[in-house]
Design a protein around this motif. Structure first.
Motif, PDB file in Angstrom:
ATOM      1  N   ARG A 216       0.811  -1.213   0.000  1.00  0.00           N
ATOM      2  CA  ARG A 216       0.000   0.000   0.000  1.00  0.00           C
ATOM      3  C   ARG A 216       0.850   1.271   0.000  1.00  0.00           C
ATOM      4  O   ARG A 216       1.898   1.348   0.625  1.00  0.00           O
ATOM      5  N   TYR A 217       0.346   2.249  -0.715  1.00  0.00           N
ATOM      6  CA  TYR A 217       1.016   3.558  -0.773  1.00  0.00           C
ATOM      7  C   TYR A 217       0.516   4.428   0.371  1.00  0.00           C
ATOM      8  O   TYR A 217      -0.682   4.580   0.574  1.00  0.00           O
ATOM      9  N   PHE A 218       1.445   4.954   1.144  1.00  0.00           N
ATOM     10  CA  PHE A 218       1.058   5.992   2.096  1.00  0.00           C
ATOM     11  C   PHE A 218       2.260   6.887   2.363  1.00  0.00           C
ATOM     12  O   PHE A 218       3.405   6.458   2.302  1.00  0.00           O
ATOM     13  N   GLU A 219       1.964   8.154   2.586  1.00  0.00           N
ATOM     14  CA  GLU A 219       3.016   9.148   2.763  1.00  0.00           C
ATOM     15  C   GLU A 219       3.231   9.456   4.239  1.00  0.00           C
ATOM     16  O   GLU A 219       2.303   9.387   5.045  1.00  0.00           O
ATOM     17  N   LEU A 220       4.463   9.785   4.568  1.00  0.00           N
ATOM     18  CA  LEU A 220       4.804  10.242   5.906  1.00  0.00           C
ATOM     19  C   LEU A 220       5.285  11.687   5.826  1.00  0.00           C
ATOM     20  O   LEU A 220       5.963  12.060   4.864  1.00  0.00           O
ATOM     21  N   PRO A 221       4.966  12.497   6.815  1.00  0.00           N
ATOM     22  CA  PRO A 221       5.570  13.835   6.844  1.00  0.00           C
ATOM     23  C   PRO A 221       7.074  13.685   7.036  1.00  0.00           C
ATOM     24  O   PRO A 221       7.533  12.750   7.704  1.00  0.00           O
ATOM     25  N   HIS A 222       7.849  14.569   6.434  1.00  0.00           N
ATOM     26  CA  HIS A 222       9.309  14.445   6.539  1.00  0.00           C
ATOM     27  C   HIS A 222       9.947  15.835   6.568  1.00  0.00           C
ATOM     28  O   HIS A 222       9.347  16.818   6.112  1.00  0.00           O
ATOM     29  N   PRO A 223      11.173  15.928   7.082  1.00  0.00           N
ATOM     30  CA  PRO A 223      11.823  17.228   7.250  1.00  0.00           C
ATOM     31  C   PRO A 223      12.720  17.645   6.093  1.00  0.00           C
ATOM     32  O   PRO A 223      13.418  18.656   6.183  1.00  0.00           O
ATOM     33  N   PHE A 224      12.719  16.883   5.012  1.00  0.00           N
ATOM     34  CA  PHE A 224      13.682  17.125   3.938  1.00  0.00           C
ATOM     35  C   PHE A 224      13.131  18.084   2.889  1.00  0.00           C
ATOM     36  O   PHE A 224      11.967  18.017   2.509  1.00  0.00           O
ATOM     37  N   ASP A 260       6.525   3.841  -4.248  1.00  0.00           N
ATOM     38  CA  ASP A 260       6.374   5.138  -4.921  1.00  0.00           C
ATOM     39  C   ASP A 260       6.487   6.325  -3.971  1.00  0.00           C
ATOM     40  O   ASP A 260       6.517   7.475  -4.419  1.00  0.00           O
ATOM     41  N   PHE A 261       6.560   6.071  -2.677  1.00  0.00           N
ATOM     42  CA  PHE A 261       6.789   7.161  -1.727  1.00  0.00           C
ATOM     43  C   PHE A 261       8.303   7.329  -1.574  1.00  0.00           C
ATOM     44  O   PHE A 261       8.943   6.667  -0.761  1.00  0.00           O
ATOM     45  N   GLN A 262       8.878   8.202  -2.380  1.00  0.00           N
ATOM     46  CA  GLN A 262      10.326   8.343  -2.434  1.00  0.00           C
ATOM     47  C   GLN A 262      10.718   9.788  -2.740  1.00  0.00           C
ATOM     48  O   GLN A 262       9.992  10.503  -3.442  1.00  0.00           O
ATOM     49  N   ASN A 280      13.112   6.227   0.028  1.00  0.00           N
ATOM     50  CA  ASN A 280      12.116   6.531   1.044  1.00  0.00           C
ATOM     51  C   ASN A 280      12.785   7.376   2.130  1.00  0.00           C
ATOM     52  O   ASN A 280      13.876   7.044   2.587  1.00  0.00           O
ATOM     53  N   PRO A 281      12.156   8.476   2.556  1.00  0.00           N
ATOM     54  CA  PRO A 281      12.800   9.354   3.552  1.00  0.00           C
ATOM     55  C   PRO A 281      13.104   8.691   4.890  1.00  0.00           C
ATOM     56  O   PRO A 281      13.899   9.228   5.662  1.00  0.00           O
ATOM     57  N   ILE A 282      12.517   7.521   5.181  1.00  0.00           N
ATOM     58  CA  ILE A 282      12.839   6.850   6.440  1.00  0.00           C
ATOM     59  C   ILE A 282      14.282   6.359   6.449  1.00  0.00           C
ATOM     60  O   ILE A 282      14.797   5.956   7.505  1.00  0.00           O
TER      61      ILE A 282
END
Length: 330
Positions: A216-224, A260-262, A280-282
């Motif tokens: 599943r596609y899901f987005e996370l908030p990120h500081p970048f 696709d969350f990249q 992925n920002p993680i």
């Protein structure tokens, strides 16, 4: 990239640490701090998705999923986890079975793509592969034993989201390719597998259904932000963020999956060139390079280029200078 051990993650769950607002299973320190700052809450399916895609040891991963299954009240997630674990067990069982004329090839992941040997069974190939203490793959290959050429092999699976007619499987003529593969880490633990031996809807659903927890596609908030200098967690790869735009058309949104969350990151390599990565920002952290680090001038000027200032000619000279300096260290 930093991976948490099975013991660490199970301890978190026993202590109640992997809660909606605990972020210790996220590899990036910057991401953990940012999510805490935003008081971001993870659902059980969010946690299952991230842990499934970040824990590389198959046995550890399944233990974590079973732990989530036992605690969640999400019936759909419970069913999906059960299906995933049963599917992988079946893939391994069929992979090991060698009753229809197959050979097993061995390739070490960090070396060339050349096959190091062919074996009559997976067990023998694994014993040989474990000897070097390096990551390796064992592939299952159809073996022709007589004059008759194998016309067809087990169905090859395609992502139905990528085809207008929605096709998922096709029969194809034998071409010498593997029909299944198991990847191992340097200790011989299974880290990944794929198989075209398992036919039926369950295989396609688990591999391509972007509504399931695995994909599943899901987005996370990120500081970048665009032009940030970053490093990939657990590596020496350093580069610059060149794109953070996740905008999609409605059509693309329907077929988007976890991968696709990249963010787009251009990594500076020793040859002075930049290599394009989607990450992925993680797995990203900000980095402040010391004045002694030869990459600093190149990356800081790359920031100017991305922001629309600076000279390409001068930037090229910096890259050439870095290339020469790096070559002298080899």
């Amino acid at each position: 990239m930093k991976k948490l051990s099975i013991k660490e993650i199970l301890n978190m769950r026993r202590l109640g640490n992997i809660s909606k607002k605990n972020y210790d299973f996220i590899p990036s320190k910057d991401m953990r701090e940012y999510l805490a700052e935003k008081s971001f809450e993870f659902s059980d399916i969010d946690k299952a998705t991230i842990l499934f895609n970040t824990i590389t040891n198959l046995e550890d991963r399944n233990a974590i999923l079973m732990n989530i299954l036992s605690e969640t009240v999400d019936k759909t997630l419970q069913k999906q986890i059960q299906e995933r674990i049963e599917f992988e067990r079946k893939c391994i069982k069929v992979f090991i079975k060698n009753s229809n004329g197959f050979l097993y090839s061995l390739t070490y992941c960090e070396e060339s793509d050349e096959v190091c040997g062919y074996f009559a069974s997976y067990k023998i190939a694994k014993v040989y592969g474990d000897k070097k203490g390096k990551a390796y793959e064992v592939a299952k290959i159809p073996f022709i034993t007589g004059n008759e050429i194998r016309i067809q092999v087990p169905q090859v699976h395609y992502n139905p989201n990528l085809f207008k007619d929605g096709k998922q499987t096709v029969q194809q003529e034998y071409d010498g390719s593997a029909i299944a593969c198991i990847t191992h880490d340097s200790k011989g633990n299974i880290t990944n597998l794929w198989s075209d031996e398992i036919n039926g809807n369950i295989s396609d659903k688990l591999c391509f259904d972007n509504h399931r927890f695995e994909n599943r596609y899901f987005e996370l908030p990120h500081p970048f932000q665009r032009s940030d200098i970053v490093m990939i967690c657990g590596s020496e790869k350093v580069g610059i963020v060149s794109n953070t735009d996740f905008s999609m058309t409605e059509k693309l949104r329907k077929v988007a999956d976890y991968n696709d969350f990249q963010l787009v990151v251009d990594i500076l390599e020793d040859n002075g060139n930049f290599r394009h990565y989607h990450i992925n920002p993680i797995y990203l952290e900000h980095i402040i390079l010391s004045d002694m680090n030869s990459k600093k001038k190149v990356l800081e000027y790359a920031r100017n280029i991305i922001l629309g200032t600076g000279s390409f000619d001068y930037f090229q000279n910096l890259c050439d200078g870095y290339r020469k300096e790096a070559s002298q260290k080899i």
